[in-house]
Motif scaffolding. Structure first.
Motif, PDB file in Angstrom:
ATOM      1  N   TYR A  24       0.789  -1.045   0.308  1.00 52.63           N
ATOM      2  CA  TYR A  24      -0.327   0.118  -0.120  1.00 52.63           C
ATOM      3  C   TYR A  24       0.682   1.516   0.441  1.00 52.63           C
ATOM      4  CZ  TYR A  24      -4.316   2.912   0.739  1.00 52.63           C
ATOM      5  OH  TYR A  24      -4.856   4.577   0.406  1.00 52.63           O
ATOM      6  N   CYS A  25       2.074   1.302   0.961  1.00 59.02           N
ATOM      7  CA  CYS A  25       2.623   2.115   0.783  1.00 59.02           C
ATOM      8  C   CYS A  25       3.532   2.473  -1.009  1.00 59.02           C
ATOM      9  CB  CYS A  25       3.994   2.099   1.665  1.00 59.02           C
ATOM     10  SG  CYS A  25       3.738   1.798   3.186  1.00 59.02           S
ATOM     11  N   ALA A  26       4.266   1.419  -1.415  1.00 57.38           N
ATOM     12  CA  ALA A  26       4.170   1.401  -2.275  1.00 57.38           C
ATOM     13  C   ALA A  26       3.598   2.312  -3.281  1.00 57.38           C
ATOM     14  CB  ALA A  26       5.231   0.144  -3.172  1.00 57.38           C
ATOM     15  N   ALA A  27       1.825   1.894  -3.236  1.00 64.36           N
ATOM     16  CA  ALA A  27       0.697   2.645  -4.361  1.00 64.36           C
ATOM     17  C   ALA A  27       0.731   3.724  -3.980  1.00 64.36           C
ATOM     18  CB  ALA A  27      -0.060   1.364  -4.126  1.00 64.36           C
ATOM     19  N   VAL A  28       0.905   4.433  -3.008  1.00 59.78           N
ATOM     20  CA  VAL A  28       0.534   5.194  -2.078  1.00 59.78           C
ATOM     21  C   VAL A  28       1.936   6.431  -2.927  1.00 59.78           C
ATOM     22  CG1 VAL A  28       0.735   7.291  -0.728  1.00 59.78           C
ATOM     23  CG2 VAL A  28      -0.646   4.944  -0.117  1.00 59.78           C
ATOM     24  N   TYR A  29       3.345   6.185  -2.823  1.00 59.38           N
ATOM     25  CA  TYR A  29       4.265   6.636  -3.901  1.00 59.38           C
ATOM     26  C   TYR A  29       4.498   6.389  -5.009  1.00 59.38           C
ATOM     27  CZ  TYR A  29       9.319   7.403  -4.435  1.00 59.38           C
ATOM     28  OH  TYR A  29       9.835   8.830  -4.499  1.00 59.38           O
ATOM     29  N   THR A  30       3.788   5.574  -5.690  1.00 56.09           N
ATOM     30  CA  THR A  30       3.033   5.954  -6.987  1.00 56.09           C
ATOM     31  C   THR A  30       2.151   6.132  -7.561  1.00 56.09           C
ATOM     32  OG1 THR A  30       2.530   3.679  -7.124  1.00 56.09           O
ATOM     33  CG2 THR A  30       5.375   4.005  -8.132  1.00 56.09           C
ATOM     34  N   GLY A  31       0.800   6.297  -6.844  1.00 54.60           N
ATOM     35  CA  GLY A  31       0.302   6.817  -7.607  1.00 54.60           C
ATOM     36  C   GLY A  31      -1.131   5.916  -7.659  1.00 54.60           C
ATOM     37  N   PHE A  32      -1.010   5.001  -7.416  1.00 53.21           N
ATOM     38  CA  PHE A  32      -1.772   4.158  -7.864  1.00 53.21           C
ATOM     39  C   PHE A  32      -2.986   2.863  -6.569  1.00 53.21           C
ATOM     40  CE2 PHE A  32       0.864   3.100 -11.442  1.00 53.21           C
ATOM     41  CZ  PHE A  32       0.298   3.656 -11.851  1.00 53.21           C
ATOM     42  N   ASP A  33      -2.317   3.730  -4.975  1.00 56.00           N
ATOM     43  CA  ASP A  33      -3.103   2.848  -4.110  1.00 56.00           C
ATOM     44  C   ASP A  33      -4.877   3.145  -5.058  1.00 56.00           C
ATOM     45  OD1 ASP A  33      -3.016   6.269  -4.953  1.00 56.00           O
ATOM     46  OD2 ASP A  33      -3.832   6.457  -2.640  1.00 56.00           O
ATOM     47  N   CYS A  34      -5.211   4.133  -5.288  1.00 56.35           N
ATOM     48  CA  CYS A  34      -6.826   3.966  -6.033  1.00 56.35           C
ATOM     49  C   CYS A  34      -6.512   3.037  -6.425  1.00 56.35           C
ATOM     50  CB  CYS A  34      -7.379   5.448  -6.427  1.00 56.35           C
ATOM     51  SG  CYS A  34      -8.958   5.471  -6.651  1.00 56.35           S
ATOM     52  N   CYS A  35      -6.402   2.744  -6.833  1.00 61.73           N
ATOM     53  CA  CYS A  35      -6.530   1.077  -8.132  1.00 61.73           C
ATOM     54  C   CYS A  35      -6.794   0.297  -6.701  1.00 61.73           C
ATOM     55  CB  CYS A  35      -5.305   1.391  -8.799  1.00 61.73           C
ATOM     56  SG  CYS A  35      -5.836   2.608 -10.512  1.00 61.73           S
ATOM     57  N   LEU A  36      -5.008   0.082  -6.382  1.00 56.94           N
ATOM     58  CA  LEU A  36      -5.119  -0.899  -5.107  1.00 56.94           C
ATOM     59  C   LEU A  36      -6.568  -0.858  -4.505  1.00 56.94           C
ATOM     60  CD1 LEU A  36      -3.396  -3.173  -4.243  1.00 56.94           C
ATOM     61  CD2 LEU A  36      -2.525  -1.241  -2.535  1.00 56.94           C
ATOM     62  N   ALA A  37      -6.996  -0.800  -3.354  1.00 61.54           N
ATOM     63  CA  ALA A  37      -7.666  -0.303  -3.001  1.00 61.54           C
ATOM     64  C   ALA A  37      -9.017  -0.793  -3.589  1.00 61.54           C
ATOM     65  CB  ALA A  37      -7.981   1.207  -2.258  1.00 61.54           C
ATOM     66  N   THR A  38      -9.252  -0.122  -4.432  1.00 58.07           N
ATOM     67  CA  THR A  38     -10.427  -0.470  -5.559  1.00 58.07           C
ATOM     68  C   THR A  38     -10.511  -2.035  -5.856  1.00 58.07           C
ATOM     69  OG1 THR A  38     -10.498   1.451  -6.687  1.00 58.07           O
ATOM     70  CG2 THR A  38     -11.255  -0.260  -7.926  1.00 58.07           C
TER      71      THR A  38
END
Length: 147
Positions: free
Chosen positions: A89-103
């Motif tokens: 999740y931290c890596a997704a936030v850093y790369t801007g893909f947190d919304c995709c991962l959480a979806t």
């Protein structure tokens, strides 16, 4: 040009319409899915904007959403451990893909819990109400029902 089907002549000279053979019934295969039966089948235990009902969870999610995400994945019996989910999740936030991962995770929760919805709704929920969505998903696995 005559578009009517041919008729058969009988002994009396009267014509009868042709007899059609019955067609076999079509059947649609039914999908089997895993659904966990809950008291509020098809709905979330907590409302989306009920995020302030558990203040500690709300504060933790606002400042460290990776912890809430990892705890939820752990409660879902994810195949990854807590630390790996937190780092993902931290890596997704850093790369801007947190919304995709959480979806994707929200869709997995809906499928596992038998909750109605679709991927567009999940994406919009995490895009505009990310913290509230993480809290709602976390609370879905609480033992006591939330009303």
């Amino acid at each position: 040009m005559d578009s009517y089907p041919e008729t058969k002549e009988t002994k009396e000279g009267l014509s009868q319409p042709p007899q059609y053979e019955p067609q076999p019934a079509m059947s649609i295969p039914q999908e089997q899915s895993r659904v966990v039966v809950t008291s509020r089948q098809g709905r979330w235990k907590a409302d989306l904007f009920d995020c302030f009902a558990v203040p500690g969870l709300c504060i933790k999610t606002c400042f460290l959403p990776c912890l809430t995400y990892a705890e939820t994945k752990e409660k879902m019996n994810s195949n990854m451990d807590f630390r790996t989910n937190c780092l993902c999740y931290c890596a997704a936030v850093y790369t801007g893909f947190d919304c995709c991962l959480a979806t994707v995770t929200r869709g997995e929760i809906r499928g596992q819990q038998g909750i109605n919805g679709d991927i567009v709704e999940d994406a919009c929920t995490h895009l505009w109400c990310g913290c509230c969505a993480l809290i709602q998903e976390h609370r879905q696995f609480d033992d006591e029902p939330s009303e």
